[in-house]
Design an enzyme around this catalytic site. Structure first.
Site, PDB file in Angstrom:
ATOM      1  N   CYS A 102      23.101  -7.927 -22.180  1.00  0.00           N
ATOM      2  CA  CYS A 102      22.020  -6.956 -22.064  1.00  0.00           C
ATOM      3  C   CYS A 102      21.335  -6.677 -23.397  1.00  0.00           C
ATOM      4  O   CYS A 102      20.297  -6.004 -23.429  1.00  0.00           O
ATOM      5  CB  CYS A 102      22.552  -5.648 -21.490  1.00  0.00           C
ATOM      6  N   HIS A 116      20.475   2.766 -24.678  1.00  0.00           N
ATOM      7  CA  HIS A 116      20.706   1.749 -23.643  1.00  0.00           C
ATOM      8  C   HIS A 116      20.639   2.427 -22.274  1.00  0.00           C
ATOM      9  O   HIS A 116      19.989   1.918 -21.360  1.00  0.00           O
ATOM     10  CB  HIS A 116      22.063   1.081 -23.864  1.00  0.00           C
ATOM     11  N   HIS A 169      17.125  -1.920 -15.194  1.00  0.00           N
ATOM     12  CA  HIS A 169      17.796  -2.741 -16.201  1.00  0.00           C
ATOM     13  C   HIS A 169      17.385  -4.199 -16.016  1.00  0.00           C
ATOM     14  O   HIS A 169      17.855  -4.876 -15.101  1.00  0.00           O
ATOM     15  CB  HIS A 169      19.310  -2.588 -16.052  1.00  0.00           C
TER      16      HIS A 169
END
Length: 632
Positions: free
Chosen positions: A280, A433, A471
């Site tokens: 990620c 995040h 995401h």
């Protein structure tokens, strides 16, 4: 003296819309914008979503009705709002209520005889099983079997997690250019890189002619490769589905392809290329590589970005079975409801049950500061440094760990050293995040809180863009960077609007989590910390500097040159604004140079000091020195 990597262009697409000219950011803070900018955002998105089309004189809807700007903004506002940001996955990609899979079953012949089925000539096995009786029939074969046999039968299931950060409704990347069976991730790559390049306002030909070919670098990747039917997904499924793989699926499925496509079909570059993945945090991984090369002088121009088309049933199922995604059932339990609130599926730092999967592509164009001054490039910010650290020993490879303490702490210490304590304490904010998992909300907030305490920071604003767009895996920290540039432009920090309150277990002593858009005009945000935590222990934190602070730095370095630079910059800004106006009318000007003349390798001229590659203004120079001269 090191070069400063400055951001001279940015672009891409996600669930909020187009990134260039801050369209996607404006969608996130829509209710906080002045009326004119709010209407401009709605009109641009309405064109992107094919709700209206500009015909040169007016906007026309699907029924050919004419609209002026005010009419578009009034008529289509709700459709734009409903068709952007996180929402229930739409059927444009596939139907989440009818996900095809295959089950293995044992079939026994009935009392009346054989099991009978037909196979094409292509599907017949080379070695026919002994219990089959095969008869040719009109170009195919009829197979009879009296023995028990195993068969795959199609079944349809409802996907457990149905919220997604999908591209805006009605926006089809494949329809924007001759997509030639490209996987969706590579379609988005071409669109995102083109958007970033056009946003620069300086023609690419002029940029390329101003540097040596090997002073240009492309840094890009995807985490999963291209998992759609045209890429690795189709390759891996073909045998089980009785289909043939194509000659393109393997090659186009590679996770290096975003960089490869930009080199081959957008820039035509023979310069440096680099594809790095870090789960990620992948965007920050490629960003760090570019920043290092520009600071060292090895590169003068860098195109940096990722694309991820992760909205496939297989990826949804994989993350769901890990317990990572917020499922419909989990959302209903949170709200005590029988209907999931898909719009509020991603709830960073609130009571949550998992993250929301998304697709997207984000690219930035970096230059060294001297080249930007020379070309009159508009500077939207700078990246002073990026830090990457692993977690060390772990119980679970997917669990958070210690590495983010190191990357985040080093980033803050770096910013203090370069910009001073006051800038960090009073004029910085955090783009978390913020994945929306219960583990993340605790562990990431604790890192921020403890580092803030160590540096004496109070009420440090923390935001999380995944609450808007989900995401997008490889490009997730690119989404954060685009939002940070929007904050520098508008001095608004997007609030975490999908939560009603910060969860009780989130650390807050030194932090502030705005639940509505936060106007920071009076404070003036000059620094953003972009933080990313990835599966496997891939942690990264970037320090991003606002354009006003960058210009002050450049004035000290370049002095009298800045006057001429500002004059040249006016033309650049006009060209960028012209592109923004066209893009807002749906004219995306996608660059796809397939079919352009290729380099005649026989015409390359080589000498001991360098080489001339046909079609490039400058030679490649062999300027290497012996770094181990003391050991020779």
């Amino acid at each position: 003296m090191q070069s400063l990597p400055v951001i001279v262009g940015f672009g891409g697409y996600n669930a909020a819309g187009r990134s260039s000219s801050h369209q996607g950011f404006r969608r996130m803070v829509l209710e906080s914008l002045p009326t004119q900018e709010r209407e401009q955002t709605i009109i641009g998105l309405a064109c992107l979503m094919s709700l209206v089309k500009w015909d040169g004189e007016c906007y026309r809807d699907s029924d050919n009705n004419a609209h002026d700007s005010a009419s578009v903004a009034a008529t289509f506002a709700q459709q734009v709002i409903d068709g952007t940001l996180i929402r229930r996955l739409e059927n444009a990609i596939y139907d989440p209520d009818q996900v095809l899979s295959q089950k293995r079953v044992t079939v026994q012949p009935g009392d009346d005889g054989d099991v009978v089925f037909k196979l094409s000539r292509r599907d017949m096995p080379e070695k026919v099983p002994a219990h089959w009786q095969v008869e040719p029939e009109n170009g195919s074969f009829e197979v009879r079997s009296r023995d028990n046999g195993e068969f795959l039968v199609p079944v349809y299931n409802r996907q457990a997690a149905q919220a997604a950060g999908q591209l805006p409704s009605g926006f089809d990347p494949a329809a924007q250019y001759n997509s030639r069976f490209h996987p969706r991730g590579l379609q988005m790559t071409l669109l995102g890189a083109s958007d970033a390049l056009h946003s620069v306002g300086v023609p690419w030909e002029l940029i390329a002619d101003s540097v040596r070919p090997d002073e240009i670098g492309v840094y890009g990747s995807s985490v999963f490769g291209q998992m759609s039917q045209e890429g690795l997904g189709g390759l891996l499924q073909s045998r089980l589905k009785g289909e043939r793989s194509t000659s393109k699926q393997l090659a186009l499925g590679l996770n290096t392809m975003p960089a490869d496509f930009v080199n081959a079909y957008v820039l035509g570059s023979v310069g440096h290329t680099e594809a790095i993945t870090g789960a990620c945090a992948s965007f920050l991984y490629v960003l760090q590589a570019a920043v290092k090369d520009i600071r060292s002088g090895r590169r003068r121009v860098a195109i940096v970005g990722n694309a991820e088309a992760s909205l496939t049933p297989e990826i949804f199922e994989g993350f769901t079975n890990m317990g990572a995604l917020g499922t419909d059932e989990g959302l209903c339990k949170l709200d005590g409801s029988s209907i999931p609130d898909w719009r509020r599926a991603s709830r960073p730092f609130g009571d949550n049950c998992g993250f929301t999967l998304a697709e997207g592509t984000q690219f930035v164009v970096l230059m060294d500061d001297a080249l930007a001054i020379q070309l009159g490039a508009d500077i939207h910010g700078a990246v002073s440094d990026v830090f990457i650290n692993a977690d060390g020993l772990k119980k679970s490879i997917s669990a958070p760990g210690a590495g983010n303490y190191v990357s985040f702490g080093k980033a803050v210490a770096s910013a203090v050293a370069v910009f001073g304590e006051e800038a960090v304490k009073e004029h910085s904010f955090i783009h978390a995040h913020g994945s929306s998992t219960p583990a993340n909300r605790v562990t990431e907030s604790e890192i921020f809180d403890r580092v803030a305490g160590a540096f004496g920071i109070k009420d440090w604003p923390v935001t999380a863009v995944k609450s808007y767009v989900g995401h997008s895996i490889a490009s997730a920290s690119g989404d954060q960077l685009m939002a940070a540039l929007g904050t520098f432009k508008y001095q608004l920090i997007p609030g975490i609007k999908t939560i009603d309150a910060v969860a009780a277990d989130v650390h807050q002593t030194h932090l502030s989590y705005p639940l509505a858009d936060l106007d920071v005009q009076s404070r003036g945000m000059e620094l953003a910390f972009i933080n990313s935590k990835g599966f496997g222990g891939n942690n990264a934190t970037a320090v991003v500097v606002a354009p006003n602070r960058v210009e002050a730095m450049l004035s000290r370095r370049h002095g009298a040159e800045m006057s001429g630079y500002r004059t040249r910059r006016e033309q650049t800004r006009k060209a960028a604004a012209d592109y923004a106006a066209r893009a807002d009318q749906g004219q995306l000007d996608v660059v796809y140079r397939f079919g352009d003349p290729v380099i005649d390798e026989g015409e390359i001229r080589i000498s001991p000091t360098g080489m001339r590659v046909p079609g490039y203004e400058h030679d490649v120079v062999f300027d290497h020195v012996n770094p181990w001269e003391d050991m020779a």
